[in-house]
Design a protein around this motif. Structure first.
Motif, short mmCIF file in Angstrom:
data_model
loop_
_atom_site.label_atom_id
_atom_site.label_comp_id
_atom_site.label_asym_id
_atom_site.label_seq_id
_atom_site.Cartn_x
_atom_site.Cartn_y
_atom_site.Cartn_z
N TYR A 84 -23.90 18.73 35.29
CA TYR A 84 -25.33 19.31 34.74
C TYR A 84 -24.92 20.46 33.73
O TYR A 84 -25.34 20.65 32.65
N ASP A 85 -23.76 21.20 33.95
CA ASP A 85 -23.22 22.37 32.81
C ASP A 85 -22.79 21.72 31.48
O ASP A 85 -23.10 22.34 30.49
N LYS A 86 -22.14 20.45 31.72
CA LYS A 86 -22.02 19.85 30.41
C LYS A 86 -23.03 19.02 29.88
O LYS A 86 -22.64 18.70 28.79
N GLU A 123 -17.42 15.49 35.76
CA GLU A 123 -17.06 15.39 37.22
C GLU A 123 -17.71 13.75 37.56
O GLU A 123 -18.77 13.75 38.24
N PRO A 124 -16.93 12.90 36.86
CA PRO A 124 -17.72 11.62 36.80
C PRO A 124 -17.77 10.91 38.27
O PRO A 124 -16.66 11.00 38.98
N CYS A 125 -18.76 10.49 38.69
CA CYS A 125 -18.81 9.72 39.92
C CYS A 125 -19.47 8.37 39.97
O CYS A 125 -20.25 8.21 38.96
N SER A 126 -19.16 7.58 40.95
CA SER A 126 -19.88 6.11 41.21
C SER A 126 -20.57 6.44 42.46
O SER A 126 -20.33 7.30 43.33
N PHE A 127 -21.11 5.35 42.77
CA PHE A 127 -22.10 5.49 43.99
C PHE A 127 -22.15 4.17 44.73
O PHE A 127 -22.15 2.96 44.14
N ARG A 128 -21.97 4.10 45.83
CA ARG A 128 -22.38 3.13 46.88
C ARG A 128 -23.49 3.31 47.59
O ARG A 128 -23.55 4.37 48.35
N ILE A 129 -24.33 2.15 47.69
CA ILE A 129 -25.83 2.76 48.14
C ILE A 129 -25.97 1.63 49.51
O ILE A 129 -25.89 0.33 49.03
N GLU A 130 -26.25 2.25 50.72
CA GLU A 130 -26.34 1.46 51.63
C GLU A 130 -27.61 1.44 52.42
O GLU A 130 -28.36 2.43 52.44
N ASN A 131 -27.85 0.26 52.83
CA ASN A 131 -29.18 0.03 53.83
C ASN A 131 -29.00 -1.03 54.80
O ASN A 131 -28.80 -1.89 54.74
N ASN A 132 -29.06 -0.35 56.04
CA ASN A 132 -28.88 -1.25 57.30
C ASN A 132 -27.77 -2.08 57.21
O ASN A 132 -27.60 -3.28 57.55
N GLY A 133 -26.55 -1.34 56.84
CA GLY A 133 -25.36 -2.08 56.71
C GLY A 133 -24.98 -3.02 55.43
O GLY A 133 -23.86 -3.44 55.31
N LEU A 134 -25.87 -3.02 54.59
CA LEU A 134 -25.76 -3.87 53.40
C LEU A 134 -25.65 -2.78 52.32
O LEU A 134 -26.25 -1.53 52.00
#
Length: 253
Positions: A84-86, A123-134
């Motif tokens: 956000y700051d950058k 501060e680069p991030c990636s994401f793993r998105i989970e729903n009911n084990g998927l």
């Protein structure tokens, strides 16, 4: 179930939809509000289901549309403090929820696992998105795979994975030398060959589909990227995202 769609994917703009049928999140907003909504309409994706926007980092191809889009959808934007700051001030959204890299984020029935990666951002991030084990991973802008990437990949049934450039095209192309060095560096982007090696070494039986993502317009071609992965087609589906159009809606149950 979990469904996914590349609303936009490429060095010209990125936005990824992941949902469970009742609610969804967008990962990044690097194209305009109008483009996002038009492309969602083309795939019958209801914008009212979007409950949050997740920002991976502050670069324009992931951030430029977020202020107007979040205001239009009336949803919060999850972003780290350093990102956000950058970020460029005029594009900063009004509804902001700060998170720490490595923190899990709950959005309705979706659980988002955030993690740091190698890229030349604050501060680069990636994401793993989970729903009911998927699990769906959105892994782009990765200079070199780290332990975070490989451990998160091991839990994904579907993956948007960066396959940014062909090495021969990059080094023979028109980019100035400093930009070539930046793209190919450990905090730049994954080449077709690097992404292939990552998948060859770390794919697993539960991985169903990989969307080759964030392709360069100058240093890659869809057919070149697809060809680089053809030996893995017996392991999982491989699809190539489109820099200029919305992708298919893919569902795993």
């Amino acid at each position: 179930m979990i469904e996914m769609c590349a609303i936009a994917s490429g060095s010209n703009g990125n936005c990824y939809y992941v949902g469970n049928g009742d609610e969804a999140v967008l990962v990044d907003a690097g194209i305009s509000r109008r483009q996002v909504l038009e492309r969602m309409a083309q795939r019958n994706l209801n914008p009212a289901k979007v409950k949050a926007i997740l920002i991976s980092h502050e670069h324009a191809d992931h951030f430029r549309g977020v202020r107007v889009l979040s205001k239009n959808l009336n949803v919060p934007v999850y972003i780290t403090q350093k990102s956000y700051d950058k970020s460029w001030g005029p594009n900063r959204p009004d509804q902001v929820i700060l998170f720490q890299p490595g923190e899990d984020i709950k959005v309705g029935g979706l659980l988002i696992h955030s993690f740091l990666k190698n890229h030349d951002a604050a501060e680069p991030c990636s994401f793993r998105i989970e729903n009911n084990g998927l699990n769906v991973g959105v892994f782009t802008d990765i200079g070199a795979p780290c332990d975070n990437v490989t451990s998160q990949l091991a839990q994904c049934q579907a993956l948007f994975l960066e396959s940014n450039y062909d090495e021969d095209m990059l080094w023979a192309g028109s980019y100035p030398q400093h930009l070539k060095t930046r793209v190919a560096g450990d905090k730049g982007h994954l080449s077709n060959a690097q992404a292939f090696d990552l998948l060859k070494q770390h794919h697993h039986p539960d991985l169903k589909v990989v969307f080759l993502s964030h392709l360069s317009g100058e240093n890659n071609r869809p057919e070149v990227a697809a060809d680089a992965f053809k030996s893995l087609l017996t392991c999982f589906e491989i699809k190539v995202t489109n820099r200029y159009a919305v992708g298919e809606v893919y569902t795993i149950e």
